[in-house]
Design an enzyme around this catalytic site. Structure first.
Site, PDB file in Angstrom:
ATOM      1  N   HIS A  19       0.860  -1.190   0.000  1.00 46.10           N
ATOM      2  CA  HIS A  19       0.000   0.000   0.000  1.00 46.10           C
ATOM      3  C   HIS A  19       0.893   1.236   0.000  1.00 46.10           C
ATOM      4  CE1 HIS A  19      -3.200   2.780   1.094  1.00 46.10           C
ATOM      5  NE2 HIS A  19      -4.033   1.825   0.723  1.00 46.10           N
ATOM      6  N   ASP A  42      -7.901  -5.374  -0.054  1.00 47.88           N
ATOM      7  CA  ASP A  42      -8.369  -6.277  -1.122  1.00 47.88           C
ATOM      8  C   ASP A  42      -8.008  -7.732  -0.871  1.00 47.88           C
ATOM      9  OD1 ASP A  42      -7.621  -3.612  -3.286  1.00 47.88           O
ATOM     10  OD2 ASP A  42      -9.613  -4.378  -2.828  1.00 47.88           O
TER      11      ASP A  42
HETATM   12  C1  SDX Z   1      -6.276  -0.276  -2.933  1.00 46.74           C
HETATM   13  O1  SDX Z   1      -4.445   4.201  -2.137  1.00 46.74           O
HETATM   14  C2  SDX Z   1      -5.451   3.642  -1.523  1.00 46.74           C
HETATM   15  O2  SDX Z   1      -5.877   4.065  -0.483  1.00 46.74           O
HETATM   16  C3  SDX Z   1      -6.027   2.419  -2.214  1.00 46.74           C
HETATM   17  C4  SDX Z   1      -7.027   1.612  -1.421  1.00 46.74           C
HETATM   18  C5  SDX Z   1      -8.292   2.379  -1.176  1.00 46.74           C
HETATM   19  O3  SDX Z   1      -9.021   2.037  -0.236  1.00 46.74           O
HETATM   20  O4  SDX Z   1      -8.632   3.261  -2.020  1.00 46.74           O
HETATM   21  O5  SDX Z   1      -6.452   1.219  -0.191  1.00 46.74           O
HETATM   22  C6  SDX Z   1      -7.422   0.337  -2.186  1.00 46.74           C
HETATM   23  O6  SDX Z   1      -6.059   0.053  -4.061  1.00 46.74           O
HETATM   24  C7  SDX Z   1      -5.370  -1.234  -2.211  1.00 46.74           C
HETATM   25  C8  SDX Z   1      -4.158  -1.699  -3.079  1.00 46.74           C
HETATM   26  C9  SDX Z   1      -4.631  -2.861  -3.974  1.00 46.74           C
HETATM   27  N1  SDX Z   1      -3.574  -3.187  -4.935  1.00 46.74           N
HETATM   28  C10 SDX Z   1      -2.894  -4.361  -4.854  1.00 46.74           C
HETATM   29  O7  SDX Z   1      -3.049  -5.198  -3.972  1.00 46.74           O
HETATM   30  C11 SDX Z   1      -1.906  -4.565  -5.986  1.00 46.74           C
HETATM   31  C12 SDX Z   1      -0.574  -5.016  -5.439  1.00 46.74           C
HETATM   32  N2  SDX Z   1       0.023  -3.883  -4.699  1.00 46.74           N
HETATM   33  C13 SDX Z   1       1.066  -3.144  -5.352  1.00 46.74           C
HETATM   34  O8  SDX Z   1       0.835  -2.924  -6.708  1.00 46.74           O
HETATM   35  C14 SDX Z   1       1.536  -1.934  -4.557  1.00 46.74           C
HETATM   36  O9  SDX Z   1       1.705  -2.340  -3.268  1.00 46.74           O
HETATM   37  C15 SDX Z   1       0.712  -0.659  -4.577  1.00 46.74           C
HETATM   38  C16 SDX Z   1       0.449  -0.175  -5.955  1.00 46.74           C
HETATM   39  C17 SDX Z   1      -0.568  -0.863  -3.858  1.00 46.74           C
HETATM   40  C18 SDX Z   1       1.514   0.410  -3.839  1.00 46.74           C
HETATM   41  O10 SDX Z   1       2.722   0.480  -4.479  1.00 46.74           O
HETATM   42  P1  SDX Z   1       3.696   1.770  -4.373  1.00 46.74           P
HETATM   43  O11 SDX Z   1       3.398   2.551  -3.165  1.00 46.74           O
HETATM   44  O12 SDX Z   1       3.697   2.485  -5.677  1.00 46.74           O
HETATM   45  O13 SDX Z   1       5.070   1.072  -4.100  1.00 46.74           O
HETATM   46  P2  SDX Z   1       5.965   0.408  -5.228  1.00 46.74           P
HETATM   47  O14 SDX Z   1       5.126  -0.263  -6.275  1.00 46.74           O
HETATM   48  O15 SDX Z   1       6.929   1.442  -5.665  1.00 46.74           O
HETATM   49  O16 SDX Z   1       6.693  -0.763  -4.395  1.00 46.74           O
HETATM   50  C19 SDX Z   1       7.753  -0.453  -3.473  1.00 46.74           C
HETATM   51  C20 SDX Z   1       8.543  -1.750  -3.341  1.00 46.74           C
HETATM   52  C21 SDX Z   1       8.969  -2.325  -4.701  1.00 46.74           C
HETATM   53  O17 SDX Z   1      10.132  -3.116  -4.475  1.00 46.74           O
HETATM   54  P3  SDX Z   1      11.583  -2.452  -4.868  1.00 46.74           P
HETATM   55  O18 SDX Z   1      11.518  -2.065  -6.333  1.00 46.74           O
HETATM   56  O19 SDX Z   1      11.732  -1.263  -3.929  1.00 46.74           O
HETATM   57  O20 SDX Z   1      12.561  -3.588  -4.589  1.00 46.74           O
HETATM   58  O21 SDX Z   1       7.699  -2.762  -2.751  1.00 46.74           O
HETATM   59  C22 SDX Z   1       7.497  -3.800  -3.681  1.00 46.74           C
HETATM   60  C23 SDX Z   1       7.842  -3.243  -5.054  1.00 46.74           C
HETATM   61  O22 SDX Z   1       8.243  -4.297  -5.935  1.00 46.74           O
HETATM   62  N3  SDX Z   1       6.072  -4.154  -3.647  1.00 46.74           N
HETATM   63  C24 SDX Z   1       5.598  -5.383  -3.837  1.00 46.74           C
HETATM   64  C25 SDX Z   1       4.210  -5.272  -3.700  1.00 46.74           C
HETATM   65  N4  SDX Z   1       3.883  -3.999  -3.433  1.00 46.74           N
HETATM   66  C26 SDX Z   1       5.039  -3.312  -3.404  1.00 46.74           C
HETATM   67  N5  SDX Z   1       6.239  -6.554  -4.127  1.00 46.74           N
HETATM   68  C27 SDX Z   1       5.430  -7.633  -4.273  1.00 46.74           C
HETATM   69  N6  SDX Z   1       4.093  -7.612  -4.147  1.00 46.74           N
HETATM   70  C28 SDX Z   1       3.445  -6.457  -3.868  1.00 46.74           C
HETATM   71  N7  SDX Z   1       2.114  -6.432  -3.739  1.00 46.74           N
END
Ligand code: SDX
Length: 382
Positions: free
Chosen positions: A265, A319
């Protein structure tokens, strides 16, 4: 001299950049807190209903009994869809995703309703209540049409959650099922400046009508990185096939730098408080209807993700478990995100109202990395 746009430091995804002042909801991502107008979601889940919570988000205070009764009565009167909207929904491509139907449905509704005077709070509230009331009906009408079943009109004796189950199944919902969906709607109603709410505020800032605002927000919510994750979590857990397969599956996923759906998140660096609440709902459902093997897989994946990436602040989000609850309630998988959208319509509209109180068109800057000035070359000389 061309007007140079202020070129400041780019912030990818505007992470941490305030886009508005808001009094609607509050998150503490480290402590794992979510509150609507100062009331914790744990309390609202226990004591409130989705309609009461929608009022709270929209008006800033809990309603009196008279206010709530009148609000619920107006929502009852604002649910029915015009025949031409129902006909358009029935003509939608049956293979299309229900989120696209919901997005088109809001736009369709806007074609049949007067544009509210943005300086008239009464007209704005009337449009808000129309959208809130019609959202579940639009989704349910598409569900019935795409499955070749007759449309089921909303039941005036049921509130939003119960009516949605009635309208998609054509059977009066079990009280526990209606209550559990009601709590799920409370938990999903608002969440500060998430992507779909930001989309809503950007469209609102152009002085577009609220139907266009909600339609745009649905488009943002559909994405798998946002609301679309709940549908993919269930597919992901089915793909894993059992707790014994989690280790090898996760190894491959993380090695390929793929995102595990339902985790991580932008704000929470601990387990999403809503995930805790949804697990409590699940336990109630499982106690009555029996467990779901997929839950065991989900618990094992959560354990192994904690061990592998928990230290990076990657934990279950809202989710992760919601799909398991919805599946138990008999809601089809590709309706999970529309259910999220039905709840979040309350938040989007509260933000629309707030944006219009002190509106300024969103028009951010950029850091230009394109070509410098250059001369045009006629095609025969390229
Ligand atoms: C919702 O914003 C809100 O409030 C949203 C929400 C709401 O109520 O409106 O809460 C609802 O959208 C919840 C999120 C649902 N999405 C998912 O479950 C999809 C999987 N999650 C990721 O795509 C991610 O965690 C995000 C998009 C939710 C947040 O990502 P960020 O803040 O942009 O962080 P990032 O993608 O830059 O990740 C930072 C690091 C990375 O690793 P490095 O490159 O630093 O080595 O964390 C890793 C990412 O690869 N990472 C994950 C991960 N989420 C982040 N690695 C594996 N699995 C994941 N889910």
């Amino acid at each position: 001299m061309a007007i140079q746009e202020q070129t400041k430091e780019l912030v990818p995804g505007l992470a941490g950049v305030p886009a508005a002042e808001s009094a609607i909801s509050f998150i503490d991502g480290v402590a794992g807190v979510l509150a609507y107008r100062g009331y914790r979601i744990e309390t609202l889940s226990e004591e409130s209903t989705f309609e009461e919570t929608a009022w709270l988000l929209l008006h800033g205070e809990l309603p009196t009994r008279a206010e709530l009764d009148a609000f619920r009565a107006r929502l009852r009167g604002a649910r029915d869809l015009p025949a031409d909207v129902l006909a358009a929904i029935a003509a939608m491509p049956r293979g299309g995703h229900p989120m696209n139907a919901m997005q088109a449905g809001f736009a369709l509704l806007g074609m049949t309703e007067p544009r509210p005077d943005l300086d008239d709070d009464g007209e704005k509230l009337q449009a808000i209540e129309r959208l809130l009331a019609a959202a579940p009906v639009l989704v349910a009408a598409f569900q019935r049409a795409r499955t070749g079943q007759p449309y089921v009109a909303p039941d005036p004796d049921l509130d939003t959650a119960g009516n949605f189950l009635w309208m998609i199944n054509g059977e009066k919902p079990d009280e526990l099922a209606a209550r559990i969906l009601d709590v799920a709607l409370i938990l999903h109603a608002d969440h500060t400046m998430n992507a779909s709410t930001f989309a809503a505020r950007v469209v609102a800032s152009t002085e577009a009508d609220p139907y266009s605002v909600c339609s745009a927000a649905v488009g943002a919510l559909h994405g798998p990185l946002h609301g679309g994750a709940n549908e993919r979590v269930l597919k992901q857990l089915s793909e894993i096939g059992g707790a014994e397969n989690v280790g090898s599956w996760l190894e491959e996923k993380l090695a390929s730098k793929s995102k595990v759906m339902g985790f991580g998140h932008r704000v929470y660096k601990v387990k999403d408080p809503r995930a805790h609440n949804i697990q409590a709902l699940m336990r109630e459902l499982f106690a009555k209807l029996g467990s779901t093997p997929i839950y065991d897989t989900a618990l094992e994946l959560e354990r192994q993700m904690e061990a592998r990436v928990g230290s990076k602040g990657i934990a279950p989000n809202v989710d992760y478990f919601s799909g398991i609850v919805y599946q138990k309630l008999g809601i089809p998988t590709d309706l999970f995100t529309p259910v999220f959208g039905i709840a979040r319509t309350a938040g989007w509209l509260a933000h629309w109202r707030e944006q219009m109180q002190d509106n300024k068109l969103f028009r951010p800057a950029q850091v230009y990395v394109g070509s410098p000035d250059r001369d045009y070359v006629p095609i025969d000389r390229r």
